[in-house]
Design an enzyme around this catalytic site. Structure first.
Site, short mmCIF file in Angstrom:
data_model
loop_
_atom_site.label_atom_id
_atom_site.label_comp_id
_atom_site.label_asym_id
_atom_site.label_seq_id
_atom_site.Cartn_x
_atom_site.Cartn_y
_atom_site.Cartn_z
N HIS A 84 -2.46 -3.69 -10.72
CA HIS A 84 -1.59 -4.01 -9.59
C HIS A 84 -2.29 -5.01 -8.70
O HIS A 84 -3.48 -4.92 -8.46
CB HIS A 84 -1.29 -2.74 -8.78
CG HIS A 84 -0.27 -2.97 -7.71
ND1 HIS A 84 1.08 -2.86 -7.94
CD2 HIS A 84 -0.40 -3.37 -6.43
CE1 HIS A 84 1.73 -3.15 -6.83
NE2 HIS A 84 0.86 -3.46 -5.90
N ASP A 163 9.55 5.42 -1.60
CA ASP A 163 8.91 4.13 -1.32
C ASP A 163 9.95 3.03 -1.23
O ASP A 163 9.84 2.13 -0.39
CB ASP A 163 7.88 3.78 -2.39
CG ASP A 163 7.23 2.43 -2.09
OD1 ASP A 163 6.56 2.32 -1.04
OD2 ASP A 163 7.41 1.48 -2.87
N ARG A 170 10.13 -0.70 6.39
CA ARG A 170 8.90 -1.30 6.94
C ARG A 170 9.02 -2.82 7.01
O ARG A 170 8.57 -3.45 7.95
CB ARG A 170 7.69 -0.91 6.07
CG ARG A 170 7.27 0.54 6.27
CD ARG A 170 6.32 0.98 5.16
NE ARG A 170 5.16 0.14 5.06
CZ ARG A 170 4.53 -0.18 3.93
NH1 ARG A 170 4.95 0.29 2.78
NH2 ARG A 170 3.48 -0.95 3.94
N SER A 185 1.99 3.40 -0.59
CA SER A 185 3.09 2.75 -1.30
C SER A 185 2.65 2.33 -2.71
O SER A 185 3.32 2.61 -3.71
CB SER A 185 3.55 1.55 -0.48
OG SER A 185 4.35 0.68 -1.22
N LYS A 189 3.31 4.64 -6.64
CA LYS A 189 4.01 4.06 -7.79
C LYS A 189 3.12 4.10 -9.04
O LYS A 189 3.59 4.36 -10.15
CB LYS A 189 4.44 2.63 -7.47
CG LYS A 189 5.62 2.61 -6.50
CD LYS A 189 6.03 1.22 -6.09
CE LYS A 189 5.08 0.60 -5.11
NZ LYS A 189 5.57 -0.50 -4.33
N1 URA Z 1 2.89 -3.79 -2.17
C1 URA Z 1 3.50 -2.57 -2.23
O1 URA Z 1 3.94 -2.14 -3.29
N2 URA Z 1 3.60 -1.86 -1.09
C2 URA Z 1 3.14 -2.30 0.10
O2 URA Z 1 3.26 -1.59 1.08
C3 URA Z 1 2.52 -3.57 0.16
C4 URA Z 1 2.40 -4.30 -1.01
#
Ligand code: URA
Length: 432
Positions: A84, A163, A170, A185, A189
């Protein structure tokens, strides 16, 4: 039953909240039992007061439990690795890492997102490939990973729905850039999608959420701790986002650059990050190799053509045409020339990302259509020598007017001077 207003008040006043109360708040919100305005106020209280590590863990855990979880490892009988990036300008790393890792015999599957503001998204890049399908059913997704060892798709609606809701909120309430909220967040995932081992690329610089190395370290350490508490292996690389990654910024242009890199012809900074990330993933996989051997195998897959073959198999499996000539091309290409001789002192990432956004490569509003062909190729990067009148960059645009505006924006992103600046490596630090 929790009383959200009381929770907001206690967080506003700097108190630590019990994990079960955070959990109930998040799960109630995901079930539409708590309104957006209360969660918005809660996020703002968190933005100013922060969350302790126990609170951050409770938030992450509740987000994971808000939806379905996937256990692909059981279906494959293999250890599942994932990567990620926290997002930046010209970040097409997944497109090159996936085929390299798959070519080395490690199944690679990933759920990716769309672009956000000036930062591009892997799904948008993939959709510039004619015919490419980013939405597969769970059964198709699993079958593709089993058959060809590589699949990259959009996130299903059932994975971490909390999320999805919270991120949208947000985004419009100025509460994205808080370390605990970002870490929860991202890690929720990764954990819900069944990753056993995760390589996190935390971007640092003007084109990233984290502007300083100190802030990036705090985010990386928070994510490492969340991963460890959930029993996952995590490595964090902190990487430079003070200038665009590689040369290409814009969807089809980035696919071309990723493909060139898989062939061994990529720009040096991007190629290095791709090989480093691939090596970390292979070393964390069930191949049982150390980092040095993992890096050698990644380099070999690029050199012997097996990574390109994996790229072609993967794109075809998802309905796309892997031929580079099939990618869309912009009708107008305009060069940006150096106003003086010297060395590039700086090429700021944020204005280049914004120029690409203004050309139509990204979205200003949710669900806006994007132009996959447009973008920027920065032929000169930090440290490069230039002659007066030599091209610094190339603008790929839909028309002359937008090309002219982008050219002016990109020129302002370049700072030229006499001295050769100190070299800075793409990987600034590695944790975990
Ligand atoms: N990427 C994400 O998946 N969540 C965030 O809060 C910021 C970047």
């Amino acid at each position: 039953m929790i009383r959200p207003a009381e929770l907001i008040q206690r967080k506003r006043d700097g108190q630590e909240l019990p994990g079960e109360e955070i959990s109930e708040l998040v799960l109630s919100y995901a079930r539409d039992e708590v309104p957006d305005y209360q969660l918005a106020a809660f996020c703002m209280a968190v933005y100013f007061q922060g969350l302790s590590s126990a609170e951050t863990f409770a938030l992450t855990d509740a987000m994971v439990r808000s939806g379905e979880t996937i256990d692909l490892g059981a279906a494959l009988g293999r250890r599942v690795v994932d990567k990620h990036s926290t997002g930046g300008v010209g970040d097409k790393t997944t497109l090159a890492v996936g085929p390299i890792v798959a070519a080395c015999g490690v199944p690679f599957r990933k759920m990716s997102g769309r672009g956000l503001g000036h930062t591009g998204g892997t799904l948008d890049k993939l959709e510039s490939i004619p015919g490419f399908r980013v939405e597969l059913t769970t059964a198709e997704f699993v079958a593709q990973v089993q058959e060809i060892g590589l699949a990259i798709v959009g996130q299903t609606a059932d994975l971490v729905p909390a999320d999805k809701k919270l991120y949208g909120l947000r985004d419009v309430t100025a509460t994205v850039d808080n370390v605990s909220l970002i870490a929860a967040s991202i890690m929720s995932k990764k954990i819900a999608s069944g990753a056993d081992a995760i390589v996190l690329d935390v971007k640092v610089g003007d084109g990233a959420f984290m502007k300083t190395l100190t802030d990036a370290r705090v985010l990386a350490e928070t994510m490492l701790a969340l991963g460890q508490r959930a029993g996952r292996d995590v490595v964090c690389v902190l990487t430079d986002m003070d200038q665009p990654l590689g040369r290409a910024v814009g969807n089809a242009l980035e696919v071309r650059e990723a493909l060139a890199t898989v062939r061994g012809e990529g720009p040096p900074d991007f190629a290095e990050l791709v090989l480093e990330s691939s090596a970390h993933l292979l070393a964390l996989s069930d191949l049982g190799v150390d980092r040095a051997e993992a890096r050698a195998r990644a380099e070999q897959a690029v050199a012997d053509g097996s990574a390109v073959a994996a790229y072609e198999r993967w794109v075809r499996a998802q309905g796309g045409d892997p031929d580079e000539a099939a990618l869309p091309k912009a009708p107008v290409i305009r060069e940006v020339f150096a106003p003086r001789a010297g060395h590039v002192q700086r090429l700021a990432a944020l204005p280049v990302g914004l120029a690409a956004l203004h050309l139509g490569a990204g979205r200003r509003e949710k669900d806006e259509a994007i132009d996959h062909a447009v973008g920027i190729v920065c032929s000169k990067k930090r440290g490069d020598a230039v002659e007066e009148g030599e091209p610094l960059a190339e603008i790929h645009a839909a028309d002359e007017r937008s090309a002219g505006e982008a050219a002016a924006e990109v020129l302002r992103a370049y700072e030229l001077g006499d001295e050769e600046p100190r070299a800075r490596s793409i990987v600034l630090d590695t944790l975990g």
